[in-house]
Scaffold this active site. Structure first.
Site, PDB file in Angstrom:
ATOM      1  N   PRO C 103       0.840  -1.201   0.000  1.00  0.00           N
ATOM      2  CG  PRO C 103      -0.147  -1.142   2.121  1.00  0.00           C
ATOM      3  CD  PRO C 103       0.673  -2.002   1.224  1.00  0.00           C
ATOM      4  CG  LEU C 104       1.734   3.289  -3.518  1.00  0.00           C
ATOM      5  CD1 LEU C 104       1.276   3.913  -4.829  1.00  0.00           C
ATOM      6  CD2 LEU C 104       3.243   3.236  -3.455  1.00  0.00           C
ATOM      7  CG  ASN C 105      -0.262   7.228  -0.791  1.00  0.00           C
ATOM      8  OD1 ASN C 105       0.798   7.617  -1.223  1.00  0.00           O
ATOM      9  ND2 ASN C 105      -1.287   6.942  -1.547  1.00  0.00           N
ATOM     10  CB  CYS C 106       0.498   2.607   4.046  1.00  0.00           C
ATOM     11  SG  CYS C 106      -0.269   1.732   5.376  1.00  0.00           S
ATOM     12  CG  LEU C 107       0.933   7.297   8.249  1.00  0.00           C
ATOM     13  CD1 LEU C 107       0.267   7.976   9.422  1.00  0.00           C
ATOM     14  CD2 LEU C 107       1.990   8.199   7.663  1.00  0.00           C
TER      15      LEU C 107
END
Lengths: 121, 99, 107
Positions: C103-107
């Site tokens: 998952p992109l943009n995943c902390l």
């Protein structure tokens, strides 16, 4: 608590033309992870990116309209189009995959003025 | 720092839709800077399209000199060097690129 | 991990060719982590695969929570519930077992 800056992402490209719309959408999704409030403006040809019934598989590309539909799941619901730009392509809001707010062309300058950061891809 | 926006354009005026969008986005007291191919817009009558707006227009010196058009730049245009361009970016509240 | 499985993964452990995914591979990936998949994990993996199919995107935490909530109700639609279930970041670990991209943009 630091006041969050208001971010506007401007889309300007028709579908399948470049990676700009995809990149802009990635920025929007990343902002959601950081709780940054973000608004999306689909200017001119970019209204076509929101057109229903696209069949990206015919071009062997991923369907960006599917991912645009995920915006709601990321709590991003501030999407804007300019009525005049829809009219140019004989589109109505019913032709669009997203629920967009209408913006009059004369209001564009003050609309942009109110944001702290603008990314125009 | 002002509350205004610096609009940065880098395409020639033949990209009419780009210019229309930029013009639609101009707010009172905004700035516009012409860089790269857009410096041709700073010549002669081309800046006229911006004359209805209460804005300041700039053009980037290096890009003007590189194209040999320094004698053709309209007197309504403020010519800035690279350092001044950076200062402008800091002076305005935000910048919007029209690329 | 067997060398055969290893060849199918990128350097972060995500499946390179998404079409190769099946349940057997899912269990093998978890086993390689010494991680036991229960029916609760399978619900999350199912949800992630459905999300990917619908949106062409591996979900980050917020949308995954929302998708779980829509499907299984508020009890399971909470980030704390997912955090307890997995030992890594839930959207990442579940995406790996689900055979989906990181998952992109995943902390």
């Amino acid at each position: 608590m630091v006041t969050q800056k208001k971010l506007l992402l401007i889309f300007r490209n028709p579908p399948f033309s470049s990676s700009a719309n995809r990149d802009n959408l990635d920025i929007a999704l990343a902002c959601s992870a950081f709780d940054i409030p973000v608004s999306l403006l689909f200017l001119n040809d970019a209204v076509l990116q929101l057109h229903k019934n696209q069949q990206s598989h015919l071009l062997e590309q991923k369907d960006l309209t599917k991912t645009l539909n995920a915006l709601e799941m990321y709590d991003i619901d501030q999407c804007y189009v300019i009525d005049e730009h829809l009219a140019r392509y004989q589109l109505s809001k019913d032709d669009l995959i997203l629920n967009c707010h209408s913006l009059a062309r004369e209001k564009l300058a003050s609309f942009i003025h109110d944001f702290d950061v603008v990314i125009n891809l | 720092m002002t509350s205004s926006t610096l609009h940065i354009i880098n395409k020639a005026a033949s990209n009419s839709q780009l210019y229309r969008d930029c013009l639609d986005s101009l707010h009172d007291d905004d700035g516009v800077i012409f860089i790269e191919s857009a410096v041709y817009t700073a010549c002669g009558a081309e800046p006229e399209m911006f004359s209805n707006f209460n804005i300041t227009a700039y053009a980037l010196k290096t890009d003007i000199l590189a194209r040999g058009i320094q004698d053709k730049i309209s007197e309504k245009i403020t010519v800035v060097d690279d350092g001044e361009f950076v200062e402008l970016c800091c002076l305005y509240k935000k910048s919007v690129s029209w690329f | 991990m067997t060398p055969q499985i290893h060849n199918l993964l990128d350097e972060e452990g995500y499946l390179i060719d998404l079409d190769l995914w099946n349940e057997e591979l899912m269990y093998a990936l978890a086993k390689a982590d010494n991680f036991e998949l229960t029916s609760a994990h399978l619900e999350v993996i199912d949800t992630i695969r459905e999300f990917y199919h619908e949106y062409q995107l591996s979900p980050a935490m917020r949308p995954l929570v929302k998708a779980m909530q829509n499907k299984y109700g508020t009890e399971k639609g909470k980030s704390i519930y997912l955090m307890k279930l997995f030992n890594d970041s839930p959207p990442k670990q579940a995406a790996r077992y689900a055979g989906l991209p990181k998952p992109l943009n995943c902390l």
